[in-house]
Design a protein around this motif. Structure first.
Motif, PDB file in Angstrom:
ATOM      1  N   PHE A   1      21.287  58.058  50.386  1.00  0.00           N
ATOM      2  CA  PHE A   1      21.384  59.487  50.114  1.00  0.00           C
ATOM      3  C   PHE A   1      22.430  59.786  49.035  1.00  0.00           C
ATOM      4  N   LYS A   2      23.581  59.125  49.154  1.00  0.00           N
ATOM      5  CA  LYS A   2      24.699  59.405  48.245  1.00  0.00           C
ATOM      6  C   LYS A   2      24.685  58.544  46.987  1.00  0.00           C
ATOM      7  N   LYS A   3      23.770  57.561  46.950  1.00  0.00           N
ATOM      8  CA  LYS A   3      23.690  56.613  45.830  1.00  0.00           C
ATOM      9  C   LYS A   3      24.992  55.840  45.667  1.00  0.00           C
ATOM     10  N   GLN A   4      25.728  55.651  46.756  1.00  0.00           N
ATOM     11  CA  GLN A   4      26.980  54.902  46.716  1.00  0.00           C
ATOM     12  C   GLN A   4      27.262  54.329  48.094  1.00  0.00           C
ATOM     13  N   SER A   5      27.586  53.025  48.139  1.00  0.00           N
ATOM     14  CA  SER A   5      27.807  52.369  49.427  1.00  0.00           C
ATOM     15  C   SER A   5      29.279  52.117  49.723  1.00  0.00           C
ATOM     16  N   LYS A   6      30.162  52.345  48.730  1.00  0.00           N
ATOM     17  CA  LYS A   6      31.592  52.030  48.861  1.00  0.00           C
ATOM     18  C   LYS A   6      31.783  50.548  49.192  1.00  0.00           C
ATOM     19  N   THR A   7      30.897  49.715  48.653  1.00  0.00           N
ATOM     20  CA  THR A   7      30.943  48.274  48.869  1.00  0.00           C
ATOM     21  C   THR A   7      30.807  47.555  47.538  1.00  0.00           C
ATOM     22  N   ILE A   8      31.588  46.470  47.359  1.00  0.00           N
ATOM     23  CA  ILE A   8      31.448  45.644  46.156  1.00  0.00           C
ATOM     24  C   ILE A   8      31.195  44.202  46.568  1.00  0.00           C
ATOM     25  N   GLY A   9      30.534  43.456  45.703  1.00  0.00           N
ATOM     26  CA  GLY A   9      30.277  42.044  45.954  1.00  0.00           C
ATOM     27  C   GLY A   9      31.269  41.176  45.203  1.00  0.00           C
ATOM     28  N   LEU A  10      31.611  40.037  45.774  1.00  0.00           N
ATOM     29  CA  LEU A  10      32.466  39.050  45.112  1.00  0.00           C
ATOM     30  C   LEU A  10      31.807  37.681  45.271  1.00  0.00           C
ATOM     31  N   ILE A  11      31.402  37.078  44.149  1.00  0.00           N
ATOM     32  CA  ILE A  11      30.766  35.762  44.170  1.00  0.00           C
ATOM     33  C   ILE A  11      31.733  34.741  43.582  1.00  0.00           C
TER      34      ILE A  11
ATOM     35  N   PRO B   1      40.150  31.632  47.902  1.00  0.00           N
ATOM     36  CA  PRO B   1      40.567  32.544  48.967  1.00  0.00           C
ATOM     37  C   PRO B   1      41.763  33.418  48.574  1.00  0.00           C
ATOM     38  N   GLU B   2      42.699  32.852  47.803  1.00  0.00           N
ATOM     39  CA  GLU B   2      43.836  33.662  47.354  1.00  0.00           C
ATOM     40  C   GLU B   2      43.362  34.765  46.404  1.00  0.00           C
ATOM     41  N   LEU B   3      42.421  34.425  45.545  1.00  0.00           N
ATOM     42  CA  LEU B   3      41.847  35.413  44.636  1.00  0.00           C
ATOM     43  C   LEU B   3      41.078  36.479  45.411  1.00  0.00           C
ATOM     44  N   ALA B   4      40.291  36.026  46.395  1.00  0.00           N
ATOM     45  CA  ALA B   4      39.505  36.953  47.211  1.00  0.00           C
ATOM     46  C   ALA B   4      40.406  37.897  47.991  1.00  0.00           C
ATOM     47  N   ARG B   5      41.557  37.388  48.466  1.00  0.00           N
ATOM     48  CA  ARG B   5      42.491  38.235  49.218  1.00  0.00           C
ATOM     49  C   ARG B   5      42.988  39.389  48.354  1.00  0.00           C
TER      50      ARG B   5
ATOM     51  N   GLU C   1      40.169  41.900  47.935  1.00  0.00           N
ATOM     52  CA  GLU C   1      39.952  42.654  49.176  1.00  0.00           C
ATOM     53  C   GLU C   1      41.071  43.658  49.434  1.00  0.00           C
ATOM     54  N   ASP C   2      42.326  43.227  49.230  1.00  0.00           N
ATOM     55  CA  ASP C   2      43.466  44.134  49.423  1.00  0.00           C
ATOM     56  C   ASP C   2      43.330  45.372  48.554  1.00  0.00           C
ATOM     57  N   THR C   3      43.031  45.144  47.282  1.00  0.00           N
ATOM     58  CA  THR C   3      42.950  46.240  46.312  1.00  0.00           C
ATOM     59  C   THR C   3      41.765  47.146  46.615  1.00  0.00           C
TER      60      THR C   3
ATOM     61  N   THR D   1      53.544  22.695  38.821  1.00  0.00           N
ATOM     62  CA  THR D   1      52.250  23.273  38.461  1.00  0.00           C
ATOM     63  C   THR D   1      52.365  24.325  37.368  1.00  0.00           C
ATOM     64  N   ILE D   2      51.258  24.553  36.700  1.00  0.00           N
ATOM     65  CA  ILE D   2      51.137  25.688  35.795  1.00  0.00           C
ATOM     66  C   ILE D   2      50.625  26.852  36.639  1.00  0.00           C
ATOM     67  N   GLU D   3      51.469  27.827  36.836  1.00  0.00           N
ATOM     68  CA  GLU D   3      51.145  28.932  37.747  1.00  0.00           C
ATOM     69  C   GLU D   3      50.435  30.049  37.001  1.00  0.00           C
ATOM     70  N   GLN D   4      49.260  30.401  37.500  1.00  0.00           N
ATOM     71  CA  GLN D   4      48.592  31.585  36.961  1.00  0.00           C
ATOM     72  C   GLN D   4      48.763  32.744  37.942  1.00  0.00           C
ATOM     73  N   PRO D   5      48.746  33.985  37.461  1.00  0.00           N
ATOM     74  CA  PRO D   5      48.987  35.137  38.344  1.00  0.00           C
ATOM     75  C   PRO D   5      47.737  35.472  39.155  1.00  0.00           C
ATOM     76  N   ILE D   6      47.494  34.687  40.204  1.00  0.00           N
ATOM     77  CA  ILE D   6      46.246  34.798  40.959  1.00  0.00           C
ATOM     78  C   ILE D   6      46.067  36.198  41.554  1.00  0.00           C
ATOM     79  N   TYR D   7      47.114  36.694  42.191  1.00  0.00           N
ATOM     80  CA  TYR D   7      46.987  38.004  42.839  1.00  0.00           C
ATOM     81  C   TYR D   7      46.743  39.096  41.808  1.00  0.00           C
ATOM     82  N   GLU D   8      47.467  39.040  40.716  1.00  0.00           N
ATOM     83  CA  GLU D   8      47.294  40.049  39.660  1.00  0.00           C
ATOM     84  C   GLU D   8      45.877  40.023  39.104  1.00  0.00           C
ATOM     85  N   MET D   9      45.300  38.826  38.982  1.00  0.00           N
ATOM     86  CA  MET D   9      43.924  38.708  38.483  1.00  0.00           C
ATOM     87  C   MET D   9      42.945  39.442  39.398  1.00  0.00           C
TER      88      MET D   9
END
Length: 324
Positions: free
Chosen positions: A55-65, A75-79, A82-84, A282-290
């Protein structure tokens, strides 16, 4: 199952009135609204979200593959995604593709059937044509698909050069590389960064590169093969932390020590890199920021808000620990 008609009957109003209350659209008097809300509470009514999204043409849902949920990086990236998304009122459907074309297409089809509002993907096989045919907001993360697709990546080549030069500065004379899959963009960029540093060394040739496929077991095997072929190796740069941990295990397996005999540097900066023995440089990339940027950008597209920037190449940095 309680229906909207049951709520209307309980409140003594029409179905249309209940719908206006549920969707916060149209005028409803305060007394009527309270009756409807009381009926909803008494009957424990749960709206049909699929019907509402239609009805609203919006599900308030996004996919992450993502390609490999067993790799701690994803999983750290997915977290972060999901948080955001949760803060912005969205739910995330997580799909693990195993990096397979047919599985990615299957998930794209399923997500479209679920009426997701947008999709974030880490893929090396999905094409720009596939993305544009979906006609919904889309963000690529970790791997660049096209300059025309909104993207979040990091300075892969720069990080690889930083890791290899660091090993040289530590006194390593023969530095090997454990690469990721040859068809993956960021793996190739990291391999190229390594080669830019060592290709002019008299000792260097392609036999100092082993393919660990971004997996621990494959990295153990690749490291053992490299050390058998080149026992003089005293430094290893692995294209992700999971493979670097595998390299540490392989070195231990043949009776050598890290870093005394062979120094090892990874790439990612996953939390697990602090839990190894020795702790992983390690070479640290900003996983959470990504993940945060990807989710925020996607939702800005979904909600048709101004998007300041659609392509990010984030910086990386060396984190020195015990493995070097």
């Amino acid at each position: 199952m309680v229906s909207i008609k049951d709520v209307a009957s309980q409140a003594g109003v029409s179905v249309a009135t209940v719908s206006r209350v549920l969707n916060s659209k149209g005028y409803v008097s305060e007394d009527t609204r309270k009756k409807v809300e009381q009926a909803i509470a008494e009957l424990n009514y749960k709206p049909n979200e699929v019907a509402r999204s239609l009805f609203k043409k919006q599900s308030k849902t996004i996919g992450l593959i993502v390609p490999d949920i067993t790799n701690p990086y994803f999983p750290e990236l997915a977290r972060a995604v999901e948080d955001t998304a949760a803060k912005l009122g969205y739910t995330v459907i997580l799909c693990n593709s195993d990096g397979k074309t047919e599985k990615e297409q299957h998930y794209l089809d399923v997500l479209m059937q679920k009426y997701v509002d947008g999709i974030i993907v880490s893929s090396n096989t999905i094409s720009e044509r596939q993305i544009k045919s979906l006609q919904i907001p889309f963000v690529s993360i970790d791997r660049e698909i096209s300059k025309d697709i909104p993207t979040i990546v990091v300075e892969n080549k720069k990080g690889a050069k930083l890791a290899t030069q660091y090993l040289q500065n530590k006194g390593c004379m023969r530095i090997a590389h454990i690469s990721g899959p040859l068809n993956v963009v960021n793996a190739n960029e990291r391999c190229e960064g390594y080669k830019e540093v060592v290709r002019n060394e008299q000792w260097f040739n392609e036999s100092y590169i082993g393919n660990g496929h971004f997996e621990m077991d494959s990295a153990i095997e690749a490291t053992l093969e490299l050390l058998q072929l080149h026992p003089e190796i005293d430094g290893i740069f692995a294209a992700n932390d999971t493979m670097a941990i595998g390299a540490i295990k392989a070195v231990h397996k043949i009776g050598k020590r890290t870093p005394d005999d062979i120094a090892i540097v990874g790439f990612d900066g996953i939390s697990l890199s602090k839990a190894t023995t020795p702790e992983l440089t390690t070479i640290e990339q900003p996983i959470y920021e990504m993940g945060e940027k990807a989710a925020s950008m996607l939702i800005e597209f979904i909600e048709e808000k101004p998007v300041e920037k659609t392509f990010y190449r984030l910086d990386v940095g060396l984190v020195e620990r015990e493995s070097s």
